[in-house]
Design a protein around this motif. Structure first.
Motif, PDB file in Angstrom:
ATOM      1  N   CYS A  10       0.987  -1.340   0.006  1.00 35.28           N
ATOM      2  CA  CYS A  10       0.169  -0.066   0.079  1.00 35.28           C
ATOM      3  C   CYS A  10       0.971   1.234  -0.062  1.00 35.28           C
ATOM      4  O   CYS A  10       1.887   1.431   0.795  1.00 35.28           O
ATOM      5  CB  CYS A  10      -0.942   0.189   1.187  1.00 35.28           C
ATOM      6  N   ILE A  11       0.569   2.142  -0.818  1.00 37.82           N
ATOM      7  CA  ILE A  11       1.314   3.475  -0.870  1.00 37.82           C
ATOM      8  C   ILE A  11       0.659   4.589  -0.028  1.00 37.82           C
ATOM      9  O   ILE A  11       0.971   5.740  -0.394  1.00 37.82           O
ATOM     10  CB  ILE A  11       1.547   3.861  -2.498  1.00 37.82           C
ATOM     11  N   ILE A  80      -7.859  -5.862  -1.230  1.00 40.11           N
ATOM     12  CA  ILE A  80      -7.992  -5.099  -0.157  1.00 40.11           C
ATOM     13  C   ILE A  80      -8.983  -5.930   0.855  1.00 40.11           C
ATOM     14  O   ILE A  80      -8.658  -5.969   1.894  1.00 40.11           O
ATOM     15  CB  ILE A  80      -8.561  -3.833  -0.283  1.00 40.11           C
TER      16      ILE A  80
HETATM   17  S1  SF4 Z   1      -5.945   2.886  -2.795  1.00 41.06           S
HETATM   18 FE1  SF4 Z   1      -5.905   2.548  -0.448  1.00 41.06          FE
HETATM   19  S2  SF4 Z   1      -4.990   0.213  -0.396  1.00 41.06           S
HETATM   20 FE2  SF4 Z   1      -4.689   1.038  -2.290  1.00 41.06          FE
HETATM   21  S3  SF4 Z   1      -2.586   2.051  -2.496  1.00 41.06           S
HETATM   22 FE3  SF4 Z   1      -4.016   3.540  -2.029  1.00 41.06          FE
HETATM   23  S4  SF4 Z   1      -4.314   3.703   0.276  1.00 41.06           S
HETATM   24 FE4  SF4 Z   1      -3.269   1.633  -0.329  1.00 41.06          FE
END
Ligand code: SF4
Ligand code: SF4
Length: 110
Positions: A10-11, A80
């Protein structure tokens, strides 16, 4: 080195959170999970932060209803829903609970 121990890629862009009907703080929980994976000592600070985040948001990973909305907006294409299950299992398992202050443990079980 960190990558080897990072379980969830996760970023923290937070694109997933705005459409979540359960108001689950997805990137916060993933960051805590990754932190837990990296730690070699006590996990009590991550566990405490996990439950504080749940209380503040009014929801926890186990409240996910698997609608899939978040996965449509994730640029990393992360599973997720599956990850949230794993996070809930890890943080709410009995081997981590005894490390929490007893007063807080009682409060969140209500
Ligand atoms: S959308 Fe949500 S789960 Fe996906 S990288 Fe971004 S913060 Fe992380
Ligand atoms: S699948 Fe779960 S985390 Fe994702 S938007 Fe739906 S309720 Fe929220």
């Amino acid at each position: 080195m960190i990558r080897q121990n990072t379980a969830i890629a996760c970023i923290a862009c937070e694109y997933c959170t705005s459409g979540c009907p359960q108001n689950i703080m997805i990137p916060s929980y993933f960051a805590l999970y990754n932190s837990l994976k990296r730690t070699t000592g006590s996990s009590s600070s991550q566990v405490l932060y996990y439950h504080n985040t749940s209380i503040a948001a009014g929801s926890k990973p186990g409240d996910c209803i698997a609608c899939g909305q978040c996965e449509k907006s994730c640029p990393q294409h992360l599973p997720i829903r599956q990850y949230l299950k794993e996070v809930a299992q890890k943080f709410e398992s009995s081997d981590l609970f005894p490390k929490m202050p007893s007063q807080l443990k009682r409060g969140i079980s209500q």
